[in-house]
Motif scaffolding. Structure first.
Motif, PDB file in Angstrom:
ATOM      1  N   PHE A  34      -0.793   8.584   3.568  1.00 29.33           N
ATOM      2  CA  PHE A  34      -1.211   9.126   4.853  1.00 29.33           C
ATOM      3  C   PHE A  34      -2.313   8.335   5.543  1.00 29.33           C
ATOM      4  O   PHE A  34      -2.528   8.506   6.750  1.00 29.33           O
ATOM      5  CB  PHE A  34      -1.619  10.596   4.708  1.00 29.33           C
ATOM      6  N   ASP A  35      -2.998   7.476   4.821  1.00 27.55           N
ATOM      7  CA  ASP A  35      -4.005   6.601   5.434  1.00 27.55           C
ATOM      8  C   ASP A  35      -3.911   5.215   4.806  1.00 27.55           C
ATOM      9  O   ASP A  35      -4.826   4.767   4.107  1.00 27.55           O
ATOM     10  CB  ASP A  35      -5.396   7.194   5.239  1.00 27.55           C
ATOM     11  N   VAL A  64      -3.180  12.993  -5.504  1.00 26.56           N
ATOM     12  CA  VAL A  64      -4.103  12.854  -4.374  1.00 26.56           C
ATOM     13  C   VAL A  64      -4.275  11.381  -3.982  1.00 26.56           C
ATOM     14  O   VAL A  64      -4.276  11.039  -2.789  1.00 26.56           O
ATOM     15  CB  VAL A  64      -5.466  13.520  -4.685  1.00 26.56           C
ATOM     16  N   VAL A  65      -4.420  10.504  -4.983  1.00 31.20           N
ATOM     17  CA  VAL A  65      -4.533   9.070  -4.695  1.00 31.20           C
ATOM     18  C   VAL A  65      -3.278   8.594  -3.968  1.00 31.20           C
ATOM     19  O   VAL A  65      -3.350   7.886  -2.960  1.00 31.20           O
ATOM     20  CB  VAL A  65      -4.765   8.258  -5.985  1.00 31.20           C
ATOM     21  N   SER A  69       2.165   9.065  -6.086  1.00 28.15           N
ATOM     22  CA  SER A  69       2.564  10.439  -5.766  1.00 28.15           C
ATOM     23  C   SER A  69       3.633  10.939  -6.727  1.00 28.15           C
ATOM     24  O   SER A  69       3.556  12.064  -7.222  1.00 28.15           O
ATOM     25  CB  SER A  69       3.083  10.530  -4.328  1.00 28.15           C
ATOM     26  N   SER A 119      -8.910  -0.274  -1.035  1.00 31.08           N
ATOM     27  CA  SER A 119      -8.939   0.064  -2.460  1.00 31.08           C
ATOM     28  C   SER A 119      -7.820  -0.635  -3.220  1.00 31.08           C
ATOM     29  O   SER A 119      -8.019  -1.094  -4.346  1.00 31.08           O
ATOM     30  CB  SER A 119      -8.872   1.575  -2.656  1.00 31.08           C
ATOM     31  N   LEU A 179      -1.051  10.343  -2.190  1.00 32.55           N
ATOM     32  CA  LEU A 179      -0.958  10.902  -0.839  1.00 32.55           C
ATOM     33  C   LEU A 179      -1.961  10.260   0.106  1.00 32.55           C
ATOM     34  O   LEU A 179      -1.664  10.039   1.285  1.00 32.55           O
ATOM     35  CB  LEU A 179      -1.138  12.420  -0.880  1.00 32.55           C
ATOM     36  N   SER A 180      -3.148   9.931  -0.397  1.00 36.51           N
ATOM     37  CA  SER A 180      -4.134   9.275   0.466  1.00 36.51           C
ATOM     38  C   SER A 180      -3.665   7.880   0.883  1.00 36.51           C
ATOM     39  O   SER A 180      -3.892   7.451   2.017  1.00 36.51           O
ATOM     40  CB  SER A 180      -5.507   9.216  -0.196  1.00 36.51           C
ATOM     41  N   LEU A 181      -2.984   7.171  -0.017  1.00 34.58           N
ATOM     42  CA  LEU A 181      -2.439   5.861   0.344  1.00 34.58           C
ATOM     43  C   LEU A 181      -1.299   5.986   1.347  1.00 34.58           C
ATOM     44  O   LEU A 181      -1.162   5.160   2.246  1.00 34.58           O
ATOM     45  CB  LEU A 181      -1.953   5.120  -0.905  1.00 34.58           C
ATOM     46  N   THR A 238       0.829  -1.202   0.000  1.00 33.75           N
ATOM     47  CA  THR A 238       0.000   0.000   0.000  1.00 33.75           C
ATOM     48  C   THR A 238       0.868   1.257   0.000  1.00 33.75           C
ATOM     49  O   THR A 238       0.624   2.190  -0.774  1.00 33.75           O
ATOM     50  CB  THR A 238      -0.939   0.000   1.223  1.00 33.75           C
ATOM     51  N   GLY A 290      -6.396   2.709   2.608  1.00 34.42           N
ATOM     52  CA  GLY A 290      -5.926   2.444   1.254  1.00 34.42           C
ATOM     53  C   GLY A 290      -5.803   0.971   0.938  1.00 34.42           C
ATOM     54  O   GLY A 290      -5.851   0.568  -0.223  1.00 34.42           O
ATOM     55  N   GLY A 326       1.394   4.060  -2.918  1.00 31.26           N
ATOM     56  CA  GLY A 326       1.199   5.473  -2.615  1.00 31.26           C
ATOM     57  C   GLY A 326       2.355   6.332  -3.101  1.00 31.26           C
ATOM     58  O   GLY A 326       2.144   7.396  -3.699  1.00 31.26           O
TER      59      GLY A 326
END
Length: 180
Positions: free
Chosen positions: A89-90, A82-83, A51, A97, A85-87, A43, A94, A47
């Protein structure tokens, strides 16, 4: 003459294929030893890749600002960033998904390996390529069957099995190339 040179290059490439086999087999064993860590690592790696791709796309958009597709190129870069960074930071959210994405990837690669195996029927070991494709296809279906409940660990387990399956595939290709 060209056929002999091409065949010699193929025969000499067996070492690289064997190295890929070893890397894949070791990675698969490590993933099976700690499936949660393997899932988390996959994950986070995804990410970082998303990024990086997003940042490069944004930079490229500004370099081609007069181009008619600037807005679309920029939007693609921002969404990819954004995808990613979301993976990063969370990663726990992630995982779900990414699990879905990997299930689709396993199904697609399984289908490609199966088709590839049929094109190599004249090569020794083609049945193992077929077996590898069937394993990949089954893994994708297994992920979807238990989705999203076991996303935190099943992805690491399935990734380990997939890596081992690919290692076996690369090993048999290497042995086939060596015999040429």
């Amino acid at each position: 003459m060209a056929v002999v040179v091409h065949r010699e290059k193929l025969r000499n490439s067996w070492v690289w294929m064997a190295v890929l086999a070893i890397i894949s087999l070791v990675g698969g064993v490590l993933a099976l030893l700690n499936p949660f860590a393997a899932t988390l690592a996959a994950t986070l790696m995804a990410g970082w890749v998303f990024s990086l791709l997003g940042a490069v796309q944004i930079i490229q958009s500004f370099r081609m600002q007069g181009w008619g597709g600037f807005i679309w190129s920029m939007l693609f870069g921002v969404l990819t960033l954004v995808v990613g960074l979301s993976l990063i930071f969370d990663p726990l959210a992630g995982m779900v998904s990414l699990t879905l994405l990997v299930a689709v990837l396993f199904i697609a690669t399984g289908a490609v390996k199966i088709m590839y195996s049929f094109s190599l029927r004249s090569v020794s070991g083609w049945g193992w390529i077929l077996f590898s494709g069937i394993v990949s296809l089954a893994l994708g279906v297994m992920i979807l069957a238990d989705f999203p409940f076991s996303a935190s660990s099943i992805l690491g387990i399935l990734l380990g099995v997939e890596l081992i399956s690919n290692g076996v595939l690369f090993l048999f290709i290497a042995l086939g190339l060596r015999r040429l």
